[in-house]
Design an enzyme around this catalytic site. Structure first.
Site, PDB file in Angstrom:
ATOM      1  N   CYS A   2      22.334  51.531  38.594  1.00  0.00           N
ATOM      2  CA  CYS A   2      21.463  52.852  38.517  1.00  0.00           C
ATOM      3  C   CYS A   2      22.274  53.747  39.320  1.00  0.00           C
ATOM      4  CB  CYS A   2      20.273  52.684  38.842  1.00  0.00           C
ATOM      5  SG  CYS A   2      19.174  51.381  37.913  1.00  0.00           S
ATOM      6  N   ARG A  27      28.427  53.887  35.099  1.00  0.00           N
ATOM      7  CA  ARG A  27      27.497  52.842  35.487  1.00  0.00           C
ATOM      8  C   ARG A  27      26.767  52.304  34.212  1.00  0.00           C
ATOM      9  NH1 ARG A  27      25.448  52.863  41.091  1.00  0.00           N
ATOM     10  NH2 ARG A  27      26.988  53.424  42.583  1.00  0.00           N
ATOM     11  N   TRP A  74      19.309  51.569  34.788  1.00  0.00           N
ATOM     12  CA  TRP A  74      19.182  50.364  33.844  1.00  0.00           C
ATOM     13  C   TRP A  74      17.993  49.554  34.144  1.00  0.00           C
ATOM     14  CZ3 TRP A  74      22.124  48.617  29.807  1.00  0.00           C
ATOM     15  CH2 TRP A  74      23.502  48.907  29.902  1.00  0.00           C
ATOM     16  N   ASN A  98      17.203  51.981  43.149  1.00  0.00           N
ATOM     17  CA  ASN A  98      18.124  51.043  42.548  1.00  0.00           C
ATOM     18  C   ASN A  98      17.684  49.740  43.315  1.00  0.00           C
ATOM     19  OD1 ASN A  98      19.438  53.122  41.406  1.00  0.00           O
ATOM     20  ND2 ASN A  98      21.253  53.146  42.628  1.00  0.00           N
ATOM     21  N   GLY A  99      17.681  48.511  42.427  1.00  0.00           N
ATOM     22  CA  GLY A  99      17.542  47.235  42.836  1.00  0.00           C
ATOM     23  C   GLY A  99      16.298  46.698  42.423  1.00  0.00           C
ATOM     24  N   GLU A 479      37.173  28.267  42.616  1.00  0.00           N
ATOM     25  CA  GLU A 479      37.348  29.911  42.524  1.00  0.00           C
ATOM     26  C   GLU A 479      37.781  30.270  44.013  1.00  0.00           C
ATOM     27  OE1 GLU A 479      36.692  34.074  41.915  1.00  0.00           O
ATOM     28  OE2 GLU A 479      37.374  32.329  40.497  1.00  0.00           O
ATOM     29  N   LYS A 483      41.067  32.516  44.281  1.00  0.00           N
ATOM     30  CA  LYS A 483      41.029  33.929  45.275  1.00  0.00           C
ATOM     31  C   LYS A 483      42.056  34.159  46.148  1.00  0.00           C
ATOM     32  CE  LYS A 483      38.302  36.305  42.829  1.00  0.00           C
ATOM     33  NZ  LYS A 483      38.699  35.796  41.925  1.00  0.00           N
ATOM     34  N   GLU A 486      45.533  34.405  44.957  1.00  0.00           N
ATOM     35  CA  GLU A 486      45.611  35.688  44.048  1.00  0.00           C
ATOM     36  C   GLU A 486      46.262  36.843  44.899  1.00  0.00           C
ATOM     37  OE1 GLU A 486      43.079  36.156  40.044  1.00  0.00           O
ATOM     38  OE2 GLU A 486      41.993  35.592  41.951  1.00  0.00           O
ATOM     39  N   HIS A 502      41.446  10.278  46.476  1.00  0.00           N
ATOM     40  CA  HIS A 502      42.305   9.942  45.349  1.00  0.00           C
ATOM     41  C   HIS A 502      43.463  10.838  45.272  1.00  0.00           C
ATOM     42  CE1 HIS A 502      39.298   7.189  43.484  1.00  0.00           C
ATOM     43  NE2 HIS A 502      38.505   8.048  44.050  1.00  0.00           N
ATOM     44  N   LYS A 602      44.950  43.076  35.418  1.00  0.00           N
ATOM     45  CA  LYS A 602      43.389  42.925  35.221  1.00  0.00           C
ATOM     46  C   LYS A 602      43.209  41.992  33.914  1.00  0.00           C
ATOM     47  CE  LYS A 602      39.572  43.350  36.578  1.00  0.00           C
ATOM     48  NZ  LYS A 602      38.794  42.621  37.664  1.00  0.00           N
TER      49      LYS A 602
END
Length: 607
Positions: A2, A27, A74, A98-99, A479, A483, A486, A502, A602
């Site tokens: 928002c 947004r 939103w 917002n939130g 992940e 990161k 990357e 293993h 990206k």
């Protein structure tokens, strides 16, 4: 995400508020509204849909007040409609928000018992009514807001305008960003500095827990304890880019810190907070009839899918296979007609994922697209689209898109569980309540940043780093390793804890940092045995856990990053924060290009 705008001006502010809101359109939003003080009295104008609908109403009934607030929304609680659009208010106060207010149900019941009548379906109106009650008791606006803020649980940004107070705006943030703009006899408030660009180039950013009292003379800022504090006023170029870095060094940092706000919008889109149920768009299949689900994606999106595999199998009791899209498209996987394939892509243009979608459709599969760009090719070609609503993500290394993908997939998993009868109505209510806590828990997780920055000085000296996890924390370890690779260019690998013996255990020595992601859950003891194996070989353990896990872990860790206790289902979303911060701070110390790491793009739109 928002948008919030506030202006204390020298002349009519309605047009300026709308101009600022237009700069926040990127947004996304489903309704808009403004409130101004007309001859000292509050007047509110709201409209469903785009800003042009609001402008049409303002053309017919102009608002000429010199103080105003505005909002693009939103829906996070209550369907998109004019009655649910912001600002919300009473005769005495108007508020934009917002939130998510986690405890709005308890507060609403308290207010109803006191005779308050609600005119919207939103959690925001609870804030307005609480402040109104304090005003009715005789408190001045500043004291009224000070009394209400400690009662609010969740992650939020708030802006208040008061009847009869033409030289007063109050702002507060907890988990969602807010910036204050300083003008010449004018003051401004915005979700982003870009919203204030046409009016001022002097910006101060509220820090976590801050609230501020704005008059045309300036701003008095208080921290969450009520102590008056100073926040640096920065010079921001008037022609700032549409999406700027705010007070962060990199877009990646800004996007990490946006997560409490953006994930609240994702959950708001898929949850009915009033009934505590999941509400998906109409699906082109009956979940009760689904016998198998295929998930395919690339990179970070693949790991979001791997977490969803655990959720879908646990809650829906439906077998799931997760595949790298570049392998899925070529290995001629047999797919039964009428089955379901879920494709996940931030951009919606990932070449291998798009090819996998087309293969699945050729096999007669129904395709669900989990994407951030609802106009993308994948979205257009899928049978149903589940937008993640993360907003633009500029940093190449995905952060907020990952957690919003997880939020979307978590809601889908619960919907499957209810449809198949695996989850009871009470189970669904408990899970929805847990989801509502995520923005606040993320805000708490962000407070670990200073500790992680210190830890990163050690990690920056490593050549290799190992990440370990079990259950849904295994994909999160993958992940985390991705990161770090990357953006810092340090070699890292993620493993399931049970796989340590293993092969990977051969790598462990006194130079090897091992990041162990281990909340105190039903398999915590198994992860402890892995930590003991690492400790016996001199490995440097970095334990990411909760208070019970920190106390129960029998081995010494180089660092314990302690998060609040939380239901196991939401751990992957919240524990993503320290995992991302580990990579970010290490890369900053290494001096790499955090937002645009070498050799990466990206969106991968070619093979």
């Amino acid at each position: 995400m928002c948008g919030i705008v506030g202006i204390l001006g020298k002349s009519a502010v309605a047009d300026k508020v709308v101009e600022s809101l237009r700069r926040l359109e990127y947004r996304g939003y489903d309704s808009a509204g403004i409130a101004t003080l007309e001859n000292g009295h509050l007047e509110i104008c709201r409209a469903e849909g785009k800003l042009r609908n609001l402008e049409t109403k303002l053309d017919k009934h102009p608002l000429k007040g010199h103080a105003g607030i505005g909002h693009t929304r939103w829906a996070t609680h209550g369907k998109p409609s004019e009655r649910n659009a912001h600002p919300h208010g009473t005769k005495r106060v108007a508020v934009v928000h917002n939130g998510i207010i986690e405890n709005f149900r308890e507060l609403k019941e308290e207010l109803k018992a006191a005779g308050v009548t609600f005119r919207s379906d939103t959690d925001t109106e609870v804030v307005a009514q609480l402040v109104d009650r304090e005003l009715l008791s005789g408190k001045e606006p500043v004291a009224a807001v000070a009394a209400v803020l400690p009662r609010l649980k969740g992650a939020f940004a708030l802006g208040f305008l008061f009847d009869g107070k033409t030289d007063l705006l109050i702002a507060a943030r907890r988990g969602s960003p807010l910036a204050i703009g300083y003008g010449n006899g004018e003051m401004f408030l915005g979700s982003d500095a870009i919203a204030l660009g046409p009016f001022t180039d002097r910006i101060a950013y509220l820090e976590e827990g801050d609230w501020a009292v704005l008059t045309r003379e300036g701003a008095e800022i208080r921290d969450e304890t009520g102590r008056i504090v100073e926040r640096a006023v920065q010079k921001v170029p008037a022609g700032a880019l549409l999406v700027d870095k705010g007070n962060h060094r990199h877009f990646m940092a800004k996007e990490i810190y946006e997560q409490p706000e953006v994930i609240s919008h994702t959950f708001g889109h898929y949850l009915d907070l009033d009934t505590e149920t999941v509400c998906l768009p109409e699906l082109p299949f009956d979940p009760k009839e689904v016998q198998h689900i295929s998930i395919t994606a690339c990179g970070t999106a693949l790991y979001a899918g791997a977490v969803a595999e655990y959720w879908l199998e646990r809650f829906g009791r439906v077998p799931v296979s997760t595949d790298i899209a570049s392998e899925f498209r070529y290995r001629e996987t047999p797919l039964a007609p009428g089955g379901v394939t879920i494709v996940i892509s931030q951009s919606g243009e990932t070449a291998d994922t798009l090819a996998s979608l087309r293969y699945a459709k050729e096999c007669g599969q129904k395709v669900v697209a989990v994407v951030n760009v609802p106009t993308s090719t994948i979205a257009r070609e899928a049978d149903v689209v589940l937008p993640i609503l993360a907003g633009p993500e500029i940093g190449v290394a995905s952060t907020k898109a990952f957690t919003c993908q997880l939020a979307t997939l978590a809601c889908l998993s619960v919907a499957f569980g209810r449809a198949k009868g695996v989850l009871s109505a009470d189970d669904e209510h408990k899970l929805v309540r847990a989801f509502m806590e995520v923005p606040r828990l993320m805000t708490e997780a962000l407070k670990l940043s200073p500790e992680i920055e210190v830890l990163a000085r050690t990690l920056a000296k490593a050549r290799d780093v190992l990440y370990l996890g079990r259950g849904t924390n295994y994909p999160l370890s993958l992940e985390g390793a991705l990161k770090l690779k990357e953006i810092s260019y340090i070699h890292a690998e993620g493993y399931a804890g049970g796989e340590l013996k293993h092969g990977p255990i051969a790598l462990i020595d006194e130079k090897m940092p091992v990041v162990v992601i281990a909340p105190h859950d039903r398999i915590f003891d198994k992860t402890v045995s892995n930590m003991e194996e690492v400790a016996a070989r001199g490995g440097k353990i970095i334990l990411v856990t909760d208070p019970k896990g920190a106390e129960a872990a029998p081995v010494n860790a180089v660092q314990k990053l302690i998060l609040p206790e939380m239901p196991a289902t939401v751990c992957p979303m919240v524990y993503s924060i320290p995992v991302q911060l580990i990579a970010y701070h290490t890369a900053v110390i290494m001096g790499t290009d955090v937002d645009q790491p070498r050799n990466l793009a990206k969106s991968v739109t070619v093979e």
